[in-house]
Design an enzyme around this catalytic site. Structure first.
Site, short mmCIF file in Angstrom:
data_model
loop_
_atom_site.label_atom_id
_atom_site.label_comp_id
_atom_site.label_asym_id
_atom_site.label_seq_id
_atom_site.Cartn_x
_atom_site.Cartn_y
_atom_site.Cartn_z
N LYS A 169 -20.52 -81.18 8.19
CA LYS A 169 -21.59 -82.15 7.98
C LYS A 169 -21.83 -83.00 9.23
O LYS A 169 -21.02 -82.98 10.17
CB LYS A 169 -21.23 -83.06 6.80
C1 LIG Z 1 -26.10 -80.10 -1.22
C2 LIG Z 1 -24.62 -80.21 -1.36
N1 LIG Z 1 -24.11 -80.83 -2.44
C3 LIG Z 1 -22.80 -80.95 -2.62
C4 LIG Z 1 -21.91 -80.46 -1.70
C5 LIG Z 1 -20.44 -80.55 -1.99
O1 LIG Z 1 -19.75 -81.29 -1.08
P1 LIG Z 1 -18.16 -81.02 -0.89
O2 LIG Z 1 -18.02 -79.74 -0.18
O3 LIG Z 1 -17.75 -82.22 -0.10
O4 LIG Z 1 -17.55 -81.02 -2.25
C6 LIG Z 1 -22.38 -79.82 -0.56
C7 LIG Z 1 -21.48 -79.29 0.43
O5 LIG Z 1 -20.98 -78.94 1.17
C8 LIG Z 1 -23.77 -79.67 -0.37
O6 LIG Z 1 -24.26 -79.02 0.69
#
Ligand SMILES: Cc1ncc(COP(=O)(O)O)c(C=O)c1O
Length: 374
Positions: free
Chosen positions: A184
């Site tokens: 990210k």
């Molecule tokens: C649009 C979106 N929502 C949720 C997430 C979930 O985040 P995490 O990987 O920190 O659980 C991501 C992840 O990478 C994402 O791209």
């Protein structure tokens, strides 16, 4: 000699982050301390909202947001079919039903007209994802949410720093999610946050992330069932430095996107993402092109991999994943746009410090592989 590999993404950790994390290690306070409080205050201020509640991942944030807004069994939640599976997973986690809807082909975000068509008497919430850092049509979606009395969650996991009409993405919904995985714009290793305007929502989120404890109660007193979704002091210290550097980070990523845009402009049939959109400020998460219709994506990926260039398929439609197909079409329909766009997408190497030379290598390899991939 083979040129060095170019990864799909890479975190940008400076000496300042290393110093901040080391300093926390020396304090001996590794959880629920001053770094958490400061990170939350800074995240809320950055987004112009009253509260930020840091959690262990974006997915944990989505889960807690749905619980906090009272979404549960028999409820329907509308979300884009073209997105990361975490969004649907969180809806399943609260035993609600994801209703996957069609996207706008220009922005790859929820199409408000498709959202409206999907509203039923069971709909409780909409999750608007700012896909790849391109802000969704929040004004139209917020009007729909108000009209049909639905909760609105913004998933800004891919969009920190984006804005709509000068207003930060993440400040439109009842709640908004941030994600800090290492690919990210800013990272805490693993981590996320939920943004909230209402103090009651923030208090509930804080309780749920910490085993249902009230912040003032004894460690072994639990007001309600909850989870361990806490974010460590180490992660918060890392996130604070990254957030302090965000303008620099977003500028580096914009410059990389602009370079790709110029380098790839002459590849026939290749569609590039928009560099700008009226009234919206983009935050570059990934750089995803759409291959010409005639190109074989597997072949292109294999060719690039052979030259040490990593690529990704962003995203496979959620409703076509084996996980959801096994649910006997419980969540899906035929979604023509999503199903025609998704197989053509290709994420190219994209990170703060990607060099012009690396991008030139990617562009050359892509041009050649497309020429040979028909
Ligand atoms: C649009 C979106 N929502 C949720 C997430 C979930 O985040 P995490 O990987 O920190 O659980 C991501 C992840 O990478 C994402 O791209």
């Amino acid at each position: 000699m083979m040129a060095a590999c170019i990864p799909l993404s890479a975190p940008d950790i400076s000496e300042a982050e290393i110093a901040a994390v080391s300093a926390v290690l020396r304090t001996g306070r590794l959880s629920l301390g001053p770094e958490l409080t400061a990170f939350e205050t800074e995240l809320a201020a950055y987004h112009g909202v009253n509260h930020a509640v840091a959690v262990s991942s974006g997915t944990a944030g989505l889960h807690l947001a749905l619980l906090t807004l009272g979404v549960g069994e028999k409820d329907e939640v509308i979300l884009p079919a073209f997105s990361f599976a975490a969004v649907a997973n969180a809806v399943f986690q609260v035993r609600a039903k994801p209703i996957l809807v069609e996207i706008d082909p220009a922005t790859l975000n929820l199409d408000p007209a498709a959202v409206e068509r999907a509203v039923s008497h069971r709909t409780r919430a909409i999750i608007a994802v700012h896909t790849f850092g391109v802000p969704a049509e929040m004004e139209a979606i917020r009007d729909l949410a108000r009209h049909y009395k639905l909760a609105l969650i913004e998933d800004s996991s891919e969009a920190i720093g984006a804005s709509i009409g000068g207003r930060p993405a993440g400040s439109f919904g009842d709640l908004a999610i941030l994600g800090f995985y290492p690919n990210k714009q800013i990272t805490t290793g693993e981590g996320g946050a939920v943004l909230a305007s209402s103090p009651a929502h923030a208090a509930h989120l804080r309780r749920l992330r910490n085993q249902g404890r009230d912040p003032t109660a004894d460690w072994l007193d639990h007001a309600e069932p909850g989870y361990n979704y806490r974010l460590s002091e180490l992660a918060c210290a890392l996130g604070r430095v990254q957030l302090r550097r965000i303008d620099e980070i977003l500028a580096l990523r914009r410059r990389a996107a602009e370079r790709y845009d110029a380098l790839l402009s002459e590849i026939r049939g290749l569609e590039r993402p928009p560099l700008s959109l009226p009234g919206r400020n983009l935050s570059w998460f990934v750089y995803v092109v759409r291959l010409p219709k005639s190109a074989d994506r597997n072949w292109v990926q294999a060719m690039l991999a052979g030259r040490g260039i990593a690529t990704g398929r962003y995203f496979a439609p959620i409703h076509l994943q084996p996980a959801w197909l096994a649910r006997n079409r419980a969540v899906n329909d035929y979604l023509a746009l999503t199903e025609s766009i998704a197989p053509r997408t290709l994420a190219l190497p994209f990170f703060n410090r990607i060099t012009a030379e690396q991008q030139q290598r990617v562009a050359d390899a892509l041009r050649e592989s497309i020429a040979g991939a028909g």
